[in-house]
Design a protein around this motif. Structure first.
Motif, PDB file in Angstrom:
ATOM      1  N   TRP A  96       0.834  -1.197   0.000  1.00  0.00           N
ATOM      2  CA  TRP A  96       0.000   0.000   0.000  1.00  0.00           C
ATOM      3  C   TRP A  96       0.868   1.246   0.000  1.00  0.00           C
ATOM      4  CZ3 TRP A  96      -3.312  -1.775   4.777  1.00  0.00           C
ATOM      5  CH2 TRP A  96      -4.132  -2.831   4.397  1.00  0.00           C
ATOM      6  N   PRO A  97       0.426   2.299  -0.703  1.00  0.00           N
ATOM      7  CA  PRO A  97       1.125   3.572  -0.546  1.00  0.00           C
ATOM      8  C   PRO A  97       0.868   4.149   0.849  1.00  0.00           C
ATOM      9  CG  PRO A  97      -0.712   3.777  -2.102  1.00  0.00           C
ATOM     10  CD  PRO A  97      -0.672   2.361  -1.659  1.00  0.00           C
ATOM     11  N   PHE A  98       1.632   5.159   1.232  1.00  0.00           N
ATOM     12  CA  PHE A  98       1.512   5.789   2.543  1.00  0.00           C
ATOM     13  C   PHE A  98       0.070   6.199   2.826  1.00  0.00           C
ATOM     14  CE2 PHE A  98       3.123   8.258   6.113  1.00  0.00           C
ATOM     15  CZ  PHE A  98       2.166   9.255   6.264  1.00  0.00           C
ATOM     16  N   ALA A  99      -0.554   6.840   1.834  1.00  0.00           N
ATOM     17  CA  ALA A  99      -1.911   7.363   2.032  1.00  0.00           C
ATOM     18  C   ALA A  99      -2.896   6.230   2.329  1.00  0.00           C
ATOM     19  CB  ALA A  99      -2.353   8.147   0.799  1.00  0.00           C
ATOM     20  N   ALA A 100      -2.682   5.070   1.707  1.00  0.00           N
ATOM     21  CA  ALA A 100      -3.593   3.951   1.933  1.00  0.00           C
ATOM     22  C   ALA A 100      -3.381   3.349   3.324  1.00  0.00           C
ATOM     23  CB  ALA A 100      -3.394   2.873   0.866  1.00  0.00           C
ATOM     24  N   LEU A 101      -2.121   3.204   3.741  1.00  0.00           N
ATOM     25  CA  LEU A 101      -1.837   2.661   5.069  1.00  0.00           C
ATOM     26  C   LEU A 101      -2.391   3.597   6.145  1.00  0.00           C
ATOM     27  CD1 LEU A 101      -0.479   0.376   6.704  1.00  0.00           C
ATOM     28  CD2 LEU A 101       1.623   1.727   6.669  1.00  0.00           C
ATOM     29  N   LEU A 106      -6.430   4.774  10.363  1.00  0.00           N
ATOM     30  CA  LEU A 106      -7.502   5.607  10.911  1.00  0.00           C
ATOM     31  C   LEU A 106      -8.819   4.842  10.928  1.00  0.00           C
ATOM     32  CD1 LEU A 106      -6.544   8.996   9.222  1.00  0.00           C
ATOM     33  CD2 LEU A 106      -6.292   8.396  11.617  1.00  0.00           C
ATOM     34  N   PHE A 107      -9.031   4.015   9.898  1.00  0.00           N
ATOM     35  CA  PHE A 107     -10.242   3.198   9.823  1.00  0.00           C
ATOM     36  C   PHE A 107     -10.283   2.212  10.988  1.00  0.00           C
ATOM     37  CE2 PHE A 107     -13.658   0.863   8.000  1.00  0.00           C
ATOM     38  CZ  PHE A 107     -13.351  -0.491   8.012  1.00  0.00           C
ATOM     39  N   HIS A 108      -9.163   1.542  11.262  1.00  0.00           N
ATOM     40  CA  HIS A 108      -9.110   0.571  12.351  1.00  0.00           C
ATOM     41  C   HIS A 108      -9.412   1.245  13.686  1.00  0.00           C
ATOM     42  CE1 HIS A 108      -7.580  -3.078  14.468  1.00  0.00           C
ATOM     43  NE2 HIS A 108      -7.333  -2.184  15.410  1.00  0.00           N
ATOM     44  N   LEU A 109      -8.781   2.411  13.924  1.00  0.00           N
ATOM     45  CA  LEU A 109      -8.969   3.099  15.204  1.00  0.00           C
ATOM     46  C   LEU A 109     -10.399   3.614  15.355  1.00  0.00           C
ATOM     47  CD1 LEU A 109      -5.609   5.043  15.438  1.00  0.00           C
ATOM     48  CD2 LEU A 109      -6.342   3.165  16.897  1.00  0.00           C
ATOM     49  N   TYR A 128      -3.457  -6.941   8.177  1.00  0.00           N
ATOM     50  CA  TYR A 128      -3.939  -7.888   7.182  1.00  0.00           C
ATOM     51  C   TYR A 128      -5.433  -8.174   7.357  1.00  0.00           C
ATOM     52  CZ  TYR A 128       1.045  -8.611   6.446  1.00  0.00           C
ATOM     53  OH  TYR A 128       2.386  -8.409   6.188  1.00  0.00           O
ATOM     54  N   ASN A 129      -6.041  -7.624   8.425  1.00  0.00           N
ATOM     55  CA  ASN A 129      -7.483  -7.744   8.611  1.00  0.00           C
ATOM     56  C   ASN A 129      -8.252  -6.735   7.782  1.00  0.00           C
ATOM     57  OD1 ASN A 129      -7.378  -9.840  10.389  1.00  0.00           O
ATOM     58  ND2 ASN A 129      -7.624  -8.596  12.234  1.00  0.00           N
ATOM     59  N   ILE A 130      -7.502  -5.871   7.100  1.00  0.00           N
ATOM     60  CA  ILE A 130      -8.152  -4.836   6.289  1.00  0.00           C
ATOM     61  C   ILE A 130      -7.807  -5.065   4.820  1.00  0.00           C
ATOM     62  CG2 ILE A 130      -8.171  -2.352   5.776  1.00  0.00           C
ATOM     63  CD1 ILE A 130      -7.766  -1.863   8.757  1.00  0.00           C
ATOM     64  N   GLN A 131      -8.827  -4.972   3.971  1.00  0.00           N
ATOM     65  CA  GLN A 131      -8.615  -4.996   2.523  1.00  0.00           C
ATOM     66  C   GLN A 131      -9.214  -3.729   1.946  1.00  0.00           C
ATOM     67  OE1 GLN A 131      -6.892  -6.852   0.446  1.00  0.00           O
ATOM     68  NE2 GLN A 131      -6.175  -8.121   2.148  1.00  0.00           N
ATOM     69  N   PHE A 132      -8.875  -3.432   0.695  1.00  0.00           N
ATOM     70  CA  PHE A 132      -9.419  -2.249   0.041  1.00  0.00           C
ATOM     71  C   PHE A 132     -10.329  -2.643  -1.106  1.00  0.00           C
ATOM     72  CE2 PHE A 132      -7.639   1.538   1.857  1.00  0.00           C
ATOM     73  CZ  PHE A 132      -6.485   1.126   2.506  1.00  0.00           C
ATOM     74  N   ILE A 133     -11.512  -2.031  -1.119  1.00  0.00           N
ATOM     75  CA  ILE A 133     -12.382  -2.124  -2.295  1.00  0.00           C
ATOM     76  C   ILE A 133     -12.195  -0.764  -2.969  1.00  0.00           C
ATOM     77  CG2 ILE A 133     -14.720  -2.555  -3.112  1.00  0.00           C
ATOM     78  CD1 ILE A 133     -14.182  -4.788  -1.320  1.00  0.00           C
ATOM     79  N   GLY A 134     -11.375  -0.724  -3.998  1.00  0.00           N
ATOM     80  CA  GLY A 134     -10.993   0.581  -4.543  1.00  0.00           C
ATOM     81  C   GLY A 134     -10.160   1.287  -3.487  1.00  0.00           C
ATOM     82  N   PHE A 164       0.944  -0.602  11.684  1.00  0.00           N
ATOM     83  CA  PHE A 164       0.353   0.635  11.176  1.00  0.00           C
ATOM     84  C   PHE A 164       1.234   1.838  11.503  1.00  0.00           C
ATOM     85  CE2 PHE A 164      -3.743  -0.721   9.642  1.00  0.00           C
ATOM     86  CZ  PHE A 164      -4.172  -1.755  10.456  1.00  0.00           C
ATOM     87  N   LEU A 165       1.415   2.081  12.809  1.00  0.00           N
ATOM     88  CA  LEU A 165       2.060   3.323  13.242  1.00  0.00           C
ATOM     89  C   LEU A 165       3.517   3.428  12.800  1.00  0.00           C
ATOM     90  CD1 LEU A 165       1.820   5.905  14.959  1.00  0.00           C
ATOM     91  CD2 LEU A 165       2.540   4.554  16.925  1.00  0.00           C
ATOM     92  N   ASN A 166       4.320   2.393  13.100  1.00  0.00           N
ATOM     93  CA  ASN A 166       5.751   2.473  12.796  1.00  0.00           C
ATOM     94  C   ASN A 166       6.036   2.650  11.311  1.00  0.00           C
ATOM     95  OD1 ASN A 166       6.020   2.206  15.524  1.00  0.00           O
ATOM     96  ND2 ASN A 166       6.835   0.125  15.487  1.00  0.00           N
ATOM     97  N   PRO A 167       5.363   1.883  10.413  1.00  0.00           N
ATOM     98  CA  PRO A 167       5.605   2.118   8.984  1.00  0.00           C
ATOM     99  C   PRO A 167       5.272   3.558   8.570  1.00  0.00           C
ATOM    100  CG  PRO A 167       4.423   0.053   9.291  1.00  0.00           C
ATOM    101  CD  PRO A 167       4.469   0.730  10.626  1.00  0.00           C
ATOM    102  N   LEU A 168       4.201   4.119   9.137  1.00  0.00           N
ATOM    103  CA  LEU A 168       3.846   5.500   8.798  1.00  0.00           C
ATOM    104  C   LEU A 168       4.906   6.463   9.329  1.00  0.00           C
ATOM    105  CD1 LEU A 168       0.003   5.436   9.567  1.00  0.00           C
ATOM    106  CD2 LEU A 168       1.066   5.550   7.311  1.00  0.00           C
ATOM    107  N   LEU A 169       5.404   6.209  10.537  1.00  0.00           N
ATOM    108  CA  LEU A 169       6.418   7.088  11.121  1.00  0.00           C
ATOM    109  C   LEU A 169       7.733   7.013  10.353  1.00  0.00           C
ATOM    110  CD1 LEU A 169       5.896   6.518  14.955  1.00  0.00           C
ATOM    111  CD2 LEU A 169       5.363   8.573  13.653  1.00  0.00           C
TER     112      LEU A 169
END
Lengths: 467, 75
Positions: A96-101, A106-109, A128-134, A164-169
């Protein structure tokens, strides 16, 4: 041809950790067993109406209860069997790109905060509990939802930080995209390792101190300490738990890639290679191709900011998977898909090094090449990046493109183009076979050219169909 | 381990105590659990301090001039 009852049932290789149930596949059908460990929580979700509420809002994947006959296999130990609709395209957080992660985090929280009001807690915080539809995230693990116990701690905190957090940081504070590291370590980026790299000016912020520095230090000391005094666990009040979740959510909301960092793509858009007539000719050609092909899944290899993916969707493509190596381009494509609600999945990957099969026994996470089942493709201004940029022989690249999809459009950019001139500025030109004539020779071994259009001095569009 | 660090660490270990049986497969991690143990301790301490502060305020309000006047007039 095997009938449905004869098709083998196999457990999804990644589904082994959770004792509450596991995921199985039979043909195109996806099943999930619920064992006695997970049955009570599942019954509560179902009977309270929370399950159907989440499913109708689109936050949780749909499910329906089926019998063991449907599964066709001895489902010993399964109290319930659920069937889920198949998700069109599966992707992993390291793609996923940064924006998607960030959107997924934010969706999970948000989901966790909303569910705590109904006394539901996630048992884990796996990305891995999250997938993207578009560009829309959806939660796919029903069994992760269970009843909240008063005073309990957030058991998913460590996993949330690592996945989630560490990859974004890593991107926001250090300017390094998370994808390569996360791919190499699919369980996530460890807090201890990230803590070594975060610059001091970020490290001293209260949030970093609390979620990175302090846990890393406590973990180190905790591992050394052999004995732990035995007293009753002090409860964490629900309000404090909510406050912690909101604090992390507000923090992530403000995380962005460093502004001073310009990627190759950012510079590319300033030096656009087309006049308006040329751009119109390209748009018309691609629109004709897509309207004729009417793809179910179109692979846009080298999708840039997603403008041609959007064009394809407007001309009859049902779904587009856009792939690009540039982080800036992928973020822009994701934002476009988000804002305009496009059926576009964006994958950030090096096309010369697609993510492989990996995990336990090399089976948990499937190779990207296998997941990408496209019936059409676009390879616009891509060839020279692989042939000249990466020294991959032209016949090999063309063969690969023909394997990705049976039909598509290739935009060939020849050596007179300023972009290629820049690439060869400090290099010897060891690419005598890189020209339109040779491309035709190689392409026509396995495909026929449906239409061709020279849109500029150096750029030619070729619509091909595999024989 | 130096003075203040020792206090923080021992405080968090005492508050965490016996590790709660995991509800699922997930290893919650020592660092995360100890961190939340500290938060729980602060929450409890903050609760005690708040209650004490509220009682103190009430005590001083009772001793205020308006209250003395109203008590005299009631007699």
């Amino acid at each position: 041809m095997t009938t449905e009852t004869e098709q083998t049932v196999s457990r999804v290789a990644a589904s082994y950790r959770d004792p509450s149930g596991q995921v199985f596949i039979r043909g195109e059908r996806i099943f999930r067993t619920v064992t006695d460990v997970g049955a009570k929580d599942y019954e509560y979700l179902r009977d309270s109406g929370i399950l159907s509420e989440l499913q109708s809002s689109g936050d949780l994947v749909e499910s329906k209860e089926v019998t063991s006959d449907d599964l066709g296999l001895d489902a010993a130990g399964a109290i319930y069997i659920l069937e889920h609709p198949k998700i069109d395209f599966i992707s992993y957080p390291y793609e996923w790109p940064f924006a998607a992660l960030k959107a997924a985090a934010l969706f999970h929280l948000k989901l966790q905060i909303d569910l705590l009001d109904k006394n539901i807690m996630f048992s884990d915080a796996s990305a891995y509990n999250i997938q993207f539809i578009g560009a829309r995230p959806i939660f796919i693990d029903v069994l992760s939802l269970r009843t909240y116990k008063d005073g309990e701690y957030w058991h998913g905190h460590k996993q949330f930080c690592e996945q989630f957090l560490n990859p974004l940081l890593l991107r926001a504070c250090c300017g390094v995209p998370h994808n390569s590291w996360f791919r190499g370590n699919p369980e996530g980026i460890s807090t201890a390792e990230l803590s070594q790299l975060i610059p001091a000016r970020h490290k001293l912020s209260p949030q970093c101190l609390m979620h990175i520095v302090l846990p890393a230090w406590l973990q180190k000391k905790g591992n050394k300490k052999a004995s732990v005094t035995s007293r009753k666990l002090r409860p964490l009040p629900k309000n404090n738990l909510l406050r912690m979740l909101r604090q992390i959510s507000n923090w992530i909301e403000k995380l962005n890639p460093p502004r001073r960092q310009r990627t190759i793509w950012d510079d590319y858009t300033l030096h656009s290679s087309y006049s308006s007539e040329q751009a119109e000719a390209k748009i018309a050609f691609i629109s004709d191709f897509v309207s004729s092909a009417k793809p179910r899944v179109l692979a846009d290899l080298g999708c840039n900011n997603g403008e041609y993916a959007e064009l394809a969707l407007a001309n009859g493509a049902k779904k587009v998977v856009g792939l690009d190596a540039d982080p800036g381009a992928c973020d822009a494509a994701f934002k476009r898909a988000c804002e305009r609600e496009l059926s576009l999945n964006v994958i950030q990957t090096d096309l010369a090094n697609l993510s492989p099969a990996q995990g336990w026994l090399g089976l948990e996470r499937q190779a990207l090449g296998e997941r990408l089942c496209a019936d059409s493709m676009l390879a616009l201004a891509l060839l020279h990046h692989l042939v000249i940029g990466r020294n991959i022989p032209l016949p090999a690249v063309v063969d690969w493109l023909l394997d990705v999809a049976p039909q598509g459009v290739i935009e060939f950019v020849d050596k007179t183009d300023p972009q290629i001139a820049r690439m060869l500025r400090f290099r010897e030109d060891i690419f005598p076979g890189y020209d339109l004539k040779h491309l035709h020779e190689v392409l026509e071994r396995r495909a026929k050219v449906v239409r061709e259009c020279r849109i500029s001095q150096s750029r030619t569009l070729i619509w091909f169909h595999r024989i | 381990m130096q003075g203040f660090a020792r206090v923080i660490f021992i405080g968090s270990v005492v508050f965490l105590a016996s590790i709660e049986p995991a509800f699922a497969y997930l290893d919650p991690g020592t660092g995360s659990m100890l961190l939340q143990g500290i938060l729980a301790a602060f929450a409890a301490t903050a609760g005690v301090v708040w209650t004490f502060w509220a009682k103190l305020k009430q005590f001083f309000q009772r001793m205020g001039p308006e209250d003395k006047h109203s008590r005299r007039s009631k007699r």
